[in-house]
Design a protein around this motif. Structure first.
Motif: not given
Length: 259
Positions: A54-81
């Motif tokens: 996901q690409v999320l809203d972000s109000d965090i700045k580094y060195n005064g520069k705006p950023t994108y907040h990137l989020l990646a999540q992973g999970k197993t399913n079914g029998t593997f879980d």
């Protein structure tokens, strides 16, 4: 670190990122806030895991520069879980203009194994500061697993030719690692969204606990303004694994479906 199927799925996505030191990036981003991509990882015919980016809203700045907040999540399913439960989370804050990371965090839960890390990137100094120390990079563009994927989507690929091999550096598991990828040409790929024109690549892999000796990994990226991976496939020690795009929303440009 144990290399779970979910870790492999996220690594598949990062495999498109070998162009950072060789090709210029475009000024207009191929993604925007609100984009969500969901992938399924199959072991043979069994869906073993899924990942959401996901690409999320972000109000965090580094060195005064705006950023994108990137989020990646992973999970197993079914029998593997049941037999090997995985719940992994990766976050990255990247510059909205250069697409390089300022900050990366991971929270990994794989069966009885857990790991957390927070990493600060100082690109101009070629320095990375993590939980276990300070590391140096030979280049001024070093990525984490998530930011590398999004950076690659903004590259100008007009000069890439079949057989070209290019390399980038990314920080993972407390070290800066090179990745080489070969451009294989163009193909039409059937996806959950329909048939799409794609660019085909073959990233370098290391034989070990997952991949067998002499196995090849292939990755297909949409040949349009979005540049999203839609499929990856490779042979493992026993059988094969395939990553496929399951659903997509919030794209900056509609996918170009072949009628």
């Amino acid at each position: 670190m144990k290399k779970s199927f979910v870790f492999t799925l996220i690594a598949f996505l990062a495999c498109f990122n070998a162009f950072s030191q060789s090709l210029p990036y475009i000024k207009s981003s191929s993604f925007e806030t609100g984009e969500t991509l969901v992938y399924k990882l199959k072991y043979g015919f069994i869906t073993a895991a899924e990942a959401t980016l996901q690409v999320l809203d972000s109000d965090i700045k580094y060195n005064g520069k705006p950023t994108y907040h990137l989020l990646a999540q992973g999970k197993t399913n079914g029998t593997f879980d049941i037999f090997f439960k995985v719940r992994n989370k990766y976050e990255s804050f990247i510059d909205k203009t250069t697409y390089t990371p300022y900050f990366y965090a991971e929270d990994i839960k794989e069966d009885n194994y857990t790991r957390t890390d927070k990493v600060r990137f100082y690109q101009s100094e070629k320095k990375i500061v993590g939980s276990k120390g300070t590391y140096t990079s030979p280049v001024a563009q070093t990525f984490d697993l998530v930011s590398a994927y999004y950076f690659a989507r903004n590259l100008d690929l007009s000069s890439v030719r079949i057989g070209d091999k290019l390399t980038l550096r990314y920080f993972l598991k407390d070290e800066v690692t090179p990745l080489t990828i070969e451009y294989m040409g163009k193909e039409v790929v059937k996806t959950s969204q329909g048939r799409v024109n794609c660019l085909k690549f073959s990233p370098s892999i290391s034989p070990g606990r997952i991949f067998k000796k002499n196995s090849r990994l292939y990755l297909w990226i949409t040949d349009d303004e979005n540049r999203i991976p839609v499929k990856a496939q490779g042979d493992v020690i026993v059988g094969s694994i395939t990553m496929e795009l399951a659903s997509v929303s919030g794209l900056k440009e509609p996918l170009k479906i072949i009628k």
